[in-house]
Design an enzyme around this catalytic site. Structure first.
Site, mmCIF file in Angstrom:
data_model
loop_
_atom_site.group_PDB
_atom_site.id
_atom_site.type_symbol
_atom_site.label_atom_id
_atom_site.label_comp_id
_atom_site.label_asym_id
_atom_site.label_seq_id
_atom_site.Cartn_x
_atom_site.Cartn_y
_atom_site.Cartn_z
ATOM 1 N N HIS B 60 36.975 -2.931 -19.310
ATOM 2 C CA HIS B 60 36.679 -1.712 -18.570
ATOM 3 C C HIS B 60 35.580 -0.939 -19.282
ATOM 4 O O HIS B 60 35.829 -0.105 -20.151
ATOM 5 C CB HIS B 60 37.960 -0.868 -18.462
ATOM 6 C CG HIS B 60 37.837 0.268 -17.491
ATOM 7 N ND1 HIS B 60 38.909 0.693 -16.731
ATOM 8 C CD2 HIS B 60 36.812 1.065 -17.146
ATOM 9 C CE1 HIS B 60 38.526 1.714 -15.959
ATOM 10 N NE2 HIS B 60 37.256 1.946 -16.213
ATOM 11 N N HIS B 62 31.592 1.026 -18.786
ATOM 12 C CA HIS B 62 30.544 1.521 -17.894
ATOM 13 C C HIS B 62 29.211 1.371 -18.601
ATOM 14 O O HIS B 62 28.980 1.996 -19.636
ATOM 15 C CB HIS B 62 30.796 2.992 -17.541
ATOM 16 C CG HIS B 62 32.043 3.194 -16.755
ATOM 17 N ND1 HIS B 62 32.071 3.121 -15.378
ATOM 18 C CD2 HIS B 62 33.312 3.447 -17.137
ATOM 19 C CE1 HIS B 62 33.323 3.320 -14.959
ATOM 20 N NE2 HIS B 62 34.093 3.518 -15.998
ATOM 21 N N ARG B 64 26.132 1.748 -17.079
ATOM 22 C CA ARG B 64 25.190 2.725 -16.527
ATOM 23 C C ARG B 64 23.866 2.156 -16.030
ATOM 24 O O ARG B 64 23.014 2.917 -15.543
ATOM 25 C CB ARG B 64 24.872 3.838 -17.541
ATOM 26 C CG ARG B 64 26.068 4.570 -18.089
ATOM 27 C CD ARG B 64 26.803 5.324 -17.023
ATOM 28 N NE ARG B 64 27.847 6.183 -17.586
ATOM 29 C CZ ARG B 64 28.992 6.456 -17.003
ATOM 30 N NH1 ARG B 64 29.285 5.921 -15.825
ATOM 31 N NH2 ARG B 64 29.858 7.263 -17.574
ATOM 32 N N HIS B 179 41.938 2.305 -9.853
ATOM 33 C CA HIS B 179 41.893 3.576 -10.591
ATOM 34 C C HIS B 179 42.791 4.523 -9.805
ATOM 35 O O HIS B 179 42.400 5.053 -8.789
ATOM 36 C CB HIS B 179 40.431 4.070 -10.617
ATOM 37 C CG HIS B 179 40.266 5.527 -10.946
ATOM 38 N ND1 HIS B 179 39.625 5.953 -12.067
ATOM 39 C CD2 HIS B 179 40.637 6.646 -10.291
ATOM 40 C CE1 HIS B 179 39.615 7.285 -12.076
ATOM 41 N NE2 HIS B 179 40.214 7.727 -11.013
ATOM 42 N N HIS B 232 43.431 2.151 -16.885
ATOM 43 C CA HIS B 232 43.727 3.310 -17.728
ATOM 44 C C HIS B 232 45.023 4.061 -17.413
ATOM 45 O O HIS B 232 45.016 5.179 -16.915
ATOM 46 C CB HIS B 232 42.548 4.298 -17.763
ATOM 47 C CG HIS B 232 41.926 4.583 -16.434
ATOM 48 N ND1 HIS B 232 42.639 4.958 -15.316
ATOM 49 C CD2 HIS B 232 40.624 4.540 -16.054
ATOM 50 C CE1 HIS B 232 41.795 5.139 -14.315
ATOM 51 N NE2 HIS B 232 40.581 4.899 -14.731
ATOM 52 N N ASN B 278 39.013 11.419 -17.616
ATOM 53 C CA ASN B 278 39.838 11.172 -16.443
ATOM 54 C C ASN B 278 40.336 9.738 -16.455
ATOM 55 O O ASN B 278 39.511 8.827 -16.480
ATOM 56 C CB ASN B 278 39.030 11.418 -15.165
ATOM 57 C CG ASN B 278 39.929 11.498 -13.939
ATOM 58 O OD1 ASN B 278 41.126 11.692 -14.052
ATOM 59 N ND2 ASN B 278 39.338 11.370 -12.762
ATOM 60 N N ASP B 305 37.328 1.847 -21.393
ATOM 61 C CA ASP B 305 36.784 2.769 -20.388
ATOM 62 C C ASP B 305 35.592 3.520 -20.985
ATOM 63 O O ASP B 305 35.446 4.740 -20.847
ATOM 64 C CB ASP B 305 37.844 3.769 -19.885
ATOM 65 C CG ASP B 305 37.396 4.474 -18.597
ATOM 66 O OD1 ASP B 305 38.129 5.342 -18.100
ATOM 67 O OD2 ASP B 305 36.287 4.171 -18.100
ATOM 68 N N PHE B 323 33.347 13.857 -16.999
ATOM 69 C CA PHE B 323 34.527 13.260 -17.608
ATOM 70 C C PHE B 323 34.110 12.006 -18.354
ATOM 71 O O PHE B 323 33.274 11.238 -17.885
ATOM 72 C CB PHE B 323 35.515 12.811 -16.521
ATOM 73 C CG PHE B 323 36.236 13.922 -15.832
ATOM 74 C CD1 PHE B 323 35.786 14.401 -14.612
ATOM 75 C CD2 PHE B 323 37.388 14.466 -16.380
ATOM 76 C CE1 PHE B 323 36.477 15.415 -13.945
ATOM 77 C CE2 PHE B 323 38.085 15.477 -15.724
ATOM 78 C CZ PHE B 323 37.619 15.946 -14.506
ATOM 79 N N GLY B 324 34.732 11.738 -19.481
ATOM 80 C CA GLY B 324 34.555 10.430 -20.108
ATOM 81 C C GLY B 324 34.030 10.465 -21.524
ATOM 82 O O GLY B 324 33.307 11.385 -21.924
#
Lengths: 180, 425, 329
Positions: B60, B62, B64, B179, B232, B278, B305, B323-324
């Protein structure tokens, strides 16, 4: 702090207060009926004593006020300890009156300058005079005391400490050496 | 190129191995694992006192790219992964444009081919534009190489669409990652609902925003007879629901992030947006439940994540911040600190959570194990190495982590990806 | 000089007296972050400033040459005016900047705005913003003083301070008083600041709101919770009535102003069941016929206007103290 000498004891202070009171009355030729304003902290206690003394001598009432000059200091941020703000109390109109400021020690004169600035924000006194218990010299401004308890020449590395029963539990004036 | 890894503490749960072994790599494959291998090779790695594990897999992440190359790219993200000991990762489709068609997968594959330092697998979108309305051509996505589908970040709110998606996923034998967030409940919440949110004057996200949809999605998966993977997991009740579902034989797997077993909602106390995540950081009960879930097999995977964000997205008012947090470089260290050192799980279990299970769930047959002919993806860990997570040494383009300047013990010191050795991490 | 080793000293009767506490904070961000002694210091200083406000010349030169910027991202006439007057009475130069706040970030960020102001060599920013934590953020980013004039739902410290000062004047003390805060607690920074201040000073606090407007976990802050307004008023020495914002009430706790007034409005009828000399407070602006009736607003128990006067004294005290903050040695 190391005490170098004792300048006044309880009796000496009492005598000074009485003498200053008499001088105030003697010099009040125009019978302006002076009002007494003490500068916090110890000036307040001395001012009360002078007021009581005057009332005893004259048998009449003398107006009394207290000034806290904290908000008028020009060296606010350079003060070693944060000055504790207390109330100013002037319950009467000072315009046209003869105001006698009272403080314990006259030194550079800056405190008195602040006190005068503050007083003038309250009104237009006819006359401002100054009574101090001790004048230790080293003026930095053109200010003089009209009534002095005792003149005490001092060195710059010395401190004059006035102790009064109302605040310190004892009446005495001592000279100390500045620490450090 | 041949490489010999000597005398490491090899932990290979898939093959029941846990002991001192040599590993021989020929080309890009594992060729032999034995107590003493005497073959001459071009490269020799001395792995004494080190743990040698099948390459860690983070499912998991990201990355981008395309669209937000200012905060992370395939190149920088995979370098960050290697630094964290991760040899394979699965990236989420919430890019600009979203990875919702075969064409987008193809384009991303080209970038990966050119720039990726670690292996990158693609999770494609469930709905077009991730808008939750029209399902993508899942058949084509699978054909083009997607390993899973997910609308991560924007949970499919409509149950009928989710059901249809699950059916299509089953038809095409592809994993659906969910999710779980009921937006009607979470609304504009910015942190866990509770006394801390009340003190801070911030809108809370109730735990039921998560567990209600965990329950819903598991039911729908049951209906569609499809596999489902819950992303998550953060709340105690979610763990309980998953545990129960597994007992009932439903094909559900789950993952937890390291921050959800390392940090409490109290991390938000000073309005630190590096704690704004989140699903949000929760209370100590939830952390304990997640740890228990990792221990007893309710939660199958640890996944970071990893969510890079720029300064201008984070260093602003809490309720407006994104978030993140990033996580590739701290995943392993946090697992060591909070699970191994706290004696909650063993190293064997950790390798299962971070390599064996993700490989199994994503259907990566040649990974997660040291079988002969398996891919030579290996993570070598020094469990005693003390290090500081300094801002300057972060490989990711973004620096949004609440763990900066934290001292850790245990680090991946080398990784091997398809036989290629990366040392001095 | 080292910070007081002990808060206590002996006076001439050899009794222990409290040594004056020194103010060391460059900011006022909320009452959560203050000790009981610091709160009392502000209240005591405010009393001196009230005397200044009673003089014919309502001004002292204390902050002459200092510049104070009111940075207001939310419209507010009363708090803004109160801070402006407080600054002017201290002879400071005041500038008010009214900014548009929006739910989406557009234009210059808050921190950039703050940095620009600091570069103008100003001394204090008084900030009101619709995001909780805005003042805290600014104080972290800047070296100059930050005074929180209300941030989102988080805190409105000067409001709570003037509320508490008013209470203290009326009753002589705060400890042991029963104070009920009535209204939209969930979204109220006034409620939160009052809860911190009152509990630290030893009052018994009750919060009263419709169920949907009671925030999660509030009882953990040491307050009683009730949804029944009569229960909240019954034993109260004072009630603080919060403004009900229907524009903001997306939780739809009440269908209409009239419905709210019927169930929660403070009327003379309701007060008949309360203590005779109960103090009625409201941070303003009041909505007559919604949170309270016109009669109660104008009645003998109401101290609403005194709160306003005390507001200037409290704000003068706060501006004075943050200007003269001494760093702990």
């Amino acid at each position: 702090m190391k005490i170098k000498a004792k300048i006044l004891d309880k009796k000496g202070i009492q005598k000074a207060i009485i003498r200053i009171s008499h001088e105030i009355l003697e010099r009040d030729k125009e019978k302006q009926k002076p009002v007494i304003v003490g500068i916090r902290n110890r000036g307040e206690h001395l001012a009360r004593r002078i007021t009581a003394s005057l009332e005893k001598i004259t048998g009449g009432k003398t107006l009394f006020g207290i000034l806290d000059i904290t908000l008028y200091r020009d060296d606010l941020t350079e003060v070693a300890e944060q000055p504790v703000l207390k109330e100013t109390r002037i319950d009467f109109d000072i315009t046209g009156k003869k105001v006698i400021l009272v403080d314990d020690v006259l030194y550079t004169g800056r405190t008195i300058r602040c006190a005068m600035d503050q007083l003038i924000d309250f009104g237009r006194p006819a006359v401002i005079q100054l009574a101090v218990l001790i004048d230790r010299g080293h003026r930095e401004l053109p200010i003089k005391a009209d009534y002095v308890g005792k003149n005490v020449p001092t060195a710059l590395n010395e401190i004059v400490e006035v102790k009064l029963e109302e605040a310190d539990g004892v009446d005495e004036v001592v000279i100390c050496e500045k620490p450090g | 190129m041949n490489t010999l890894i000597k005398q490491g503490h090899v932990i290979d749960p898939a093959n029941g191995r846990d002991g001192i072994f040599d590993i021989l790599i020929e080309g890009d494959k594992i060729s032999n694992v034995a107590e003493n291998i005497n073959k001459k090779t071009e490269k020799v790695l001395n792995a004494e006192n080190k743990i040698v594990a099948p390459g860690l897999i983070d499912m998991h992440v990201h990355l981008r790219e395309p669209g937000r190359e200012d905060i992370e790219t395939v190149a920088s993200g995979t370098r960050a992964a290697l630094s964290g000991g991760i040899t394979s990762l699965a990236c989420m489709p919430n890019t600009y444009p979203a990875i919702d068609s075969a064409r987008e997968i193809e384009r991303l594959k080209a970038i990966i081919e050119k720039d990726a330092a670690a292996r990158v697998f693609i999770t494609a979108a469930i709905t077009k534009g991730r808008a939750g309305k029209e399902i993508t051509d899942i058949k084509a996505l699978k054909k083009e190489g997607a390993v899973a589908v997910s609308d991560d970040g924007e949970e499919t709110q409509d149950a009928s669409i989710m059901l249809e998606a699950l059916k299509k996923a089953k038809e095409n034998d592809i994993l659906l990652i969910s999710h779980c967030e009921n937006k009607k409940v979470s609304k504009d919440g910015v942190m866990n609902e509770g006394v801390i949110a009340t003190i801070l004057g911030l809108r809370g996200i109730p735990k039921k925003a998560e567990y209600e949809f965990v329950e819903r999605d598991i039911k729908l998966a049951g209906k569609a007879k499809a596999k489902i993977h819950i992303a998550h997991v953060s709340a105690k009740k979610s763990v309980e629901i998953i545990r129960k579902a597994k007992k009932e034989g439903i094909s559900v797997t789950a993952e937890a992030t390291p921050h959800h077993f390392s940090l409490e909602e109290n991390a938000c106390r000073t309005y630190d947006t590096r704690a704004k995540i989140n699903p949000p950081l929760r209370s100590s009960d939830d952390i304990d439940a997640v740890k228990e879930g990792l221990k007893d097999g309710t939660i199958d995977v640890i996944a970071s994540d990893h969510a890079p964000h720029g300064k201008h997205e984070k260093e602003i008012e809490f309720d407006m911040a994104a978030f993140g947090i990033i996580g590739l470089e701290t995943s392993l260290a946090l697992a060591i600190a909070n699970l191994i050192d706290k004696k909650i799980i063993s190293w064997k279990k950790l390798i299962e959570l971070m390599s064996v299970n993700p490989a199994g769930i994503l259907g990566l047959k040649n990974k997660g194990r040291f079988s002969a002919g398996a891919d030579a993806d290996i993570t070598i860990i020094d469990p005693e190495k003390e290090w500081v997570y300094a801002k300057d040494s972060i490989r990711s383009k973004s620096k949004n982590s609440p763990f900066i300047n934290r001292r850790f013990k245990g680090k991946a010191i080398s990784v091997i990806v398809g036989g290629k050795v990366f040392e001095g991490l | 000089m080292a910070l007081m080793k002990s808060l206590y000293a002996r006076n001439r009767d050899n009794m222990t007296v409290k040594k004056p506490v020194i103010w060391t904070k460059k900011d006022l961000l909320g009452l959560e972050y203050l000790t009981k002694e610091e709160i009392e210091l502000i209240l005591d200083s405010a009393a001196s400033f009230k005397e200044v406000l009673a003089r014919p010349l309502r001004k002292v030169p204390t902050l002459r040459g200092k510049t104070i910027v009111n940075l207001f991202y939310e419209p507010s006439t009363r708090t803004r005016t109160s801070f402006e007057l407080a600054a002017k009475r201290l002879s400071a130069d005041v500038i008010t900047i009214q900014r548009e706040s929006s739910s989406i970030q557009k234009g210059e960020t808050l921190i950039d705005t703050g940095r620009n102001l600091a570069a103008l060599k100003i001394d204090i920013i008084v900030v009101r913003h619709n995001s909780s934590g805005a003042a805290v953020m600014l104080s972290r980013a800047l070296d100059i003083s930050i005074v929180n004039a209300g941030d989102g739902w988080h805190e409105h410290p000067t409001q709570a301070l003037l509320d508490i000062l008013t209470l203290k004047e009326k009753r002589g003390r705060v400890r042991g008083l029963n104070v009920s805060i009535i209204g939209d607690i969930a979204h109220s920074r006034v409620a939160r600041s009052n809860i911190w201040g009152l509990t630290k000073l030893g009052a018994n606090v009750t919060v009263c709101a419709p169920k949907k407007l009671i925030p999660a976990g509030i009882e953990k802050l040491g307050v009683n919770v009730t949804t029944n307004v009569d229960e909240a008023i019954q034993k109260a020495d004072a009630i603080n009535i919060l403004r009900m914002q229907f524009e903001r009430d997306e939780k739809k706790a009440f269908p209409s102003r009239m419905a709210y007034f019927k169930t929660y409005g403070i009327t003379e009828e309701r007060l008949k069941k309360a203590k005779k000399n109960i103090i009625v407070m409201h941070p303003g602006p009041i909505n007559r016929g919604v949170e309270l009736s016109a009669e109660v607003a104008d009645g003998a128990n109401s101290v609403i206007l005194e709160q306003v006067t005390n507001g200037i004294a409290v704000r003068m005290a706060v501006l004075y103290l943050v200007s003269t903050a001494k760093k702990e040695k």
